[in-house]
Design a protein around this motif. Sequence first.
Motif, PDB file in Angstrom:
ATOM      1  N   CYS A   1      -9.798 -40.094  40.061  1.00 36.01           N
ATOM      2  CA  CYS A   1      -9.166 -39.376  38.951  1.00 36.01           C
ATOM      3  C   CYS A   1     -10.273 -38.776  38.105  1.00 36.01           C
ATOM      4  N   TYR A   2      -9.874 -38.118  37.026  1.00 35.65           N
ATOM      5  CA  TYR A   2     -10.868 -37.641  36.063  1.00 35.65           C
ATOM      6  C   TYR A   2     -10.364 -37.895  34.650  1.00 35.65           C
ATOM      7  N   VAL A   3     -11.280 -38.259  33.771  1.00 42.22           N
ATOM      8  CA  VAL A   3     -10.975 -38.474  32.357  1.00 42.22           C
ATOM      9  C   VAL A   3     -11.853 -37.531  31.535  1.00 42.22           C
ATOM     10  N   PHE A   4     -11.234 -36.569  30.892  1.00 36.26           N
ATOM     11  CA  PHE A   4     -11.946 -35.784  29.894  1.00 36.26           C
ATOM     12  C   PHE A   4     -12.096 -36.592  28.609  1.00 36.26           C
ATOM     13  N   HIS A   5     -10.973 -37.224  28.167  1.00 34.94           N
ATOM     14  CA  HIS A   5     -10.954 -37.783  26.827  1.00 34.94           C
ATOM     15  C   HIS A   5     -10.301 -39.159  26.776  1.00 34.94           C
ATOM     16  N   PRO A   6     -11.049 -40.169  26.397  1.00 43.84           N
ATOM     17  CA  PRO A   6     -10.427 -41.440  26.030  1.00 43.84           C
ATOM     18  C   PRO A   6      -9.841 -41.356  24.623  1.00 43.84           C
ATOM     19  N   LEU A   7      -8.780 -42.111  24.396  1.00 39.85           N
ATOM     20  CA  LEU A   7      -8.204 -42.216  23.056  1.00 39.85           C
ATOM     21  C   LEU A   7      -9.045 -43.150  22.198  1.00 39.85           C
ATOM     22  N   ASN A   8      -9.294 -44.350  22.700  1.00 47.66           N
ATOM     23  CA  ASN A   8     -10.102 -45.341  21.997  1.00 47.66           C
ATOM     24  C   ASN A   8     -10.384 -46.485  22.960  1.00 47.66           C
ATOM     25  N   ALA A   9     -11.220 -47.421  22.537  1.00 53.89           N
ATOM     26  CA  ALA A   9     -11.557 -48.593  23.343  1.00 53.89           C
ATOM     27  C   ALA A   9     -11.867 -49.746  22.400  1.00 53.89           C
ATOM     28  N   TYR A  10     -11.669 -50.976  22.896  1.00 51.93           N
ATOM     29  CA  TYR A  10     -12.015 -52.139  22.083  1.00 51.93           C
ATOM     30  C   TYR A  10     -12.304 -53.335  22.989  1.00 51.93           C
ATOM     31  N   ASP A  11     -13.027 -54.288  22.419  1.00 53.31           N
ATOM     32  CA  ASP A  11     -13.411 -55.494  23.154  1.00 53.31           C
ATOM     33  C   ASP A  11     -12.290 -56.524  23.118  1.00 53.31           C
ATOM     34  N   THR A  12     -12.196 -57.317  24.189  1.00 56.88           N
ATOM     35  CA  THR A  12     -11.346 -58.494  24.220  1.00 56.88           C
ATOM     36  C   THR A  12     -12.228 -59.702  24.554  1.00 56.88           C
ATOM     37  N   GLU A  13     -11.636 -60.865  24.608  1.00 59.09           N
ATOM     38  CA  GLU A  13     -12.404 -62.072  24.915  1.00 59.09           C
ATOM     39  C   GLU A  13     -13.006 -62.002  26.317  1.00 59.09           C
ATOM     40  N   ASP A  14     -12.303 -61.340  27.252  1.00 59.63           N
ATOM     41  CA  ASP A  14     -12.729 -61.325  28.651  1.00 59.63           C
ATOM     42  C   ASP A  14     -13.138 -59.957  29.160  1.00 59.63           C
ATOM     43  N   GLY A  15     -13.199 -58.949  28.291  1.00 56.65           N
ATOM     44  CA  GLY A  15     -13.550 -57.628  28.792  1.00 56.65           C
ATOM     45  C   GLY A  15     -13.369 -56.538  27.767  1.00 56.65           C
ATOM     46  N   VAL A  16     -12.867 -55.397  28.236  1.00 56.43           N
ATOM     47  CA  VAL A  16     -12.729 -54.204  27.411  1.00 56.43           C
ATOM     48  C   VAL A  16     -11.401 -53.536  27.750  1.00 56.43           C
ATOM     49  N   VAL A  17     -10.708 -53.001  26.743  1.00 56.63           N
ATOM     50  CA  VAL A  17      -9.504 -52.202  26.933  1.00 56.63           C
ATOM     51  C   VAL A  17      -9.840 -50.741  26.662  1.00 56.63           C
ATOM     52  N   LEU A  18      -9.454 -49.866  27.598  1.00 53.81           N
ATOM     53  CA  LEU A  18      -9.712 -48.435  27.501  1.00 53.81           C
ATOM     54  C   LEU A  18      -8.388 -47.688  27.566  1.00 53.81           C
ATOM     55  N   ASP A  19      -8.038 -46.955  26.519  1.00 56.39           N
ATOM     56  CA  ASP A  19      -6.889 -46.056  26.560  1.00 56.39           C
ATOM     57  C   ASP A  19      -7.406 -44.645  26.804  1.00 56.39           C
ATOM     58  N   VAL A  20      -6.957 -44.015  27.890  1.00 55.84           N
ATOM     59  CA  VAL A  20      -7.529 -42.751  28.345  1.00 55.84           C
ATOM     60  C   VAL A  20      -6.423 -41.779  28.737  1.00 55.84           C
ATOM     61  N   VAL A  21      -6.738 -40.487  28.689  1.00 53.35           N
ATOM     62  CA  VAL A  21      -5.879 -39.474  29.303  1.00 53.35           C
ATOM     63  C   VAL A  21      -6.420 -39.223  30.706  1.00 53.35           C
ATOM     64  N   ARG A  22      -5.582 -39.489  31.701  1.00 56.43           N
ATOM     65  CA  ARG A  22      -6.008 -39.482  33.106  1.00 56.43           C
ATOM     66  C   ARG A  22      -5.474 -38.247  33.833  1.00 56.43           C
ATOM     67  N   HIS A  23      -6.397 -37.502  34.452  1.00 58.15           N
ATOM     68  CA  HIS A  23      -6.044 -36.392  35.343  1.00 58.15           C
ATOM     69  C   HIS A  23      -6.162 -36.890  36.772  1.00 58.15           C
ATOM     70  N   SER A  24      -5.141 -36.665  37.578  1.00 54.17           N
ATOM     71  CA  SER A  24      -5.225 -37.100  38.966  1.00 54.17           C
ATOM     72  C   SER A  24      -6.260 -36.309  39.753  1.00 54.17           C
ATOM     73  N   LYS A  25      -6.489 -35.034  39.364  1.00 54.13           N
ATOM     74  CA  LYS A  25      -7.471 -34.190  40.035  1.00 54.13           C
ATOM     75  C   LYS A  25      -7.709 -32.951  39.177  1.00 54.13           C
ATOM     76  N   ILE A  26      -8.945 -32.463  39.161  1.00 51.67           N
ATOM     77  CA  ILE A  26      -9.261 -31.189  38.505  1.00 51.67           C
ATOM     78  C   ILE A  26     -10.310 -30.457  39.322  1.00 51.67           C
ATOM     79  N   PHE A  27     -10.406 -29.142  39.103  1.00 51.82           N
ATOM     80  CA  PHE A  27     -11.443 -28.303  39.686  1.00 51.82           C
ATOM     81  C   PHE A  27     -11.556 -28.474  41.196  1.00 51.82           C
ATOM     82  N   ASP A  28     -10.420 -28.553  41.863  1.00 51.89           N
ATOM     83  CA  ASP A  28     -10.402 -28.594  43.321  1.00 51.89           C
ATOM     84  C   ASP A  28     -10.029 -27.206  43.845  1.00 51.89           C
ATOM     85  N   ALA A  29      -8.773 -26.821  43.669  1.00 51.93           N
ATOM     86  CA  ALA A  29      -8.335 -25.494  44.105  1.00 51.93           C
ATOM     87  C   ALA A  29      -8.527 -24.443  43.024  1.00 51.93           C
TER      88      ALA A  29
END
Length: 475
Positions: free
Chosen positions: A301-329
Amino acid sequence: MSNPFTQGNYAPVQQEHTCADLPVIGSIPDHLDGRYLRNGPNPSAEIDPDAYSWFMGDGMVHGIRLRDGRAEWYRNRWVRSPHVSRALGEPLRPRNPRAGLDLLGANTNVIGHAGRTLALVEGGAANYELTDELDTVGPCDFDGTLPGGYTAHPKRDPETGELHAVSYFFGRGNTVQYSVIGADGRARRTVDVEVGGSPMMHDFSLTEKHVVFYDLPVTFDVRQATATVAPSWMRRPAQLVLSALIGRVRIPDPISARMTRFTRANRGYPYRWNPRYPARIGVMPRSGGPRDVRWFDVGPCYVFHPLNAYDTEDGVVLDVVRHSKIFDADLSGPSEGAPTLDRWTVDFKRGQVREERLDDREQEFPRVDERLLGKKHRYGYSVGADTLYKHDLASGRTETRSFGEGNQVGEFVFEPNAADSAEDDGILMGLRYSAAEQRSDLLLLDAETLETVAVVQLPDRVPNGFHGNWVPTGA
């Protein structure tokens, strides 16, 4: 097929305006004292629609000055790169070879930092300092402390005021650079991080403890970059030089600069979808180095822009806008598939990422209350063609505000009503374009209800562009 990124409100405007005392419908809150700034592509000379990429247009910054309940002025100015200065018949400004490649006027973002107004772009090109009135001062390398170009998406730590960034450029080889610009406007730290090749890393994420790298399958394409090199016999040497730059071979600056001039004739975008390139994200402690990065696989996939991110006890949470594909055709712009709001939860213990869909409606340009950047957030804002979305990540509900057929809206930024206001107690600022009136307005909305607080009427349309920010007086 006609190029959609040269038509409608993607078409450039031809005039620079200086207008005072703009008409206002409603009431501008008295606490808004500063400038709303927005940047985007606006070609200064005639373009070939078949070759034009939206990402390659010359930069034009638009600004509206608000103070004492009034809209004091509107200005729009081209960023005076050498190309723009030549197109406008103006003398060239002094160059700064340390600041990055002068390929185009910075066209992607505009911020205020350490008393400067900065028009930003990525990919090794130079960012530019502007005056408060948006006239070009010249290329900026942060007082000589950060040579070689910057990024379109720095993130300001809400506690320290420092700018954190990840910068990419095909000439860096298979590395990207993490940097920290102090509140004084000078770089205080840089870290080179090895990645899989030469990816387009448009944005990154920052938490209170970590930096997150998006190493995704859109990469520099040597053949695409040299497709229109003239004379034709130079194409193979150009490909060899660019291939060496992508790798670890050092090419003398005069040679690489010459190849850049040859390839500038190609206005098409030189990055494209690469199905052979693995998709992954890297997580590095803020105080860490290259050996401290942990890599995690994600689906292609491709991510131009995440919304935000934050730490948790066991890792990281990432809220992102996800493109399944860009700049192919289609290399003219991101037009292949509907981007959605997703959540990626990185689990350090299991060494994996859980991917889930938060909202399947087409949307982009996500923003969050900047006071919560890198911290756990409840609300996020994004836009579709004519719709503003307010996502409540705690309840899972999304409120919408539709602006109706014939209207288009861009990115909305949030400004709190006071320093200690609640997370959605503030004003959302963004541009709306009316096809019927062939004009744009600056909308001020109540972030809690999405109702209109004020409309600042502009004298012309603002072409669809990329990013902007509210810059308070004195910032």
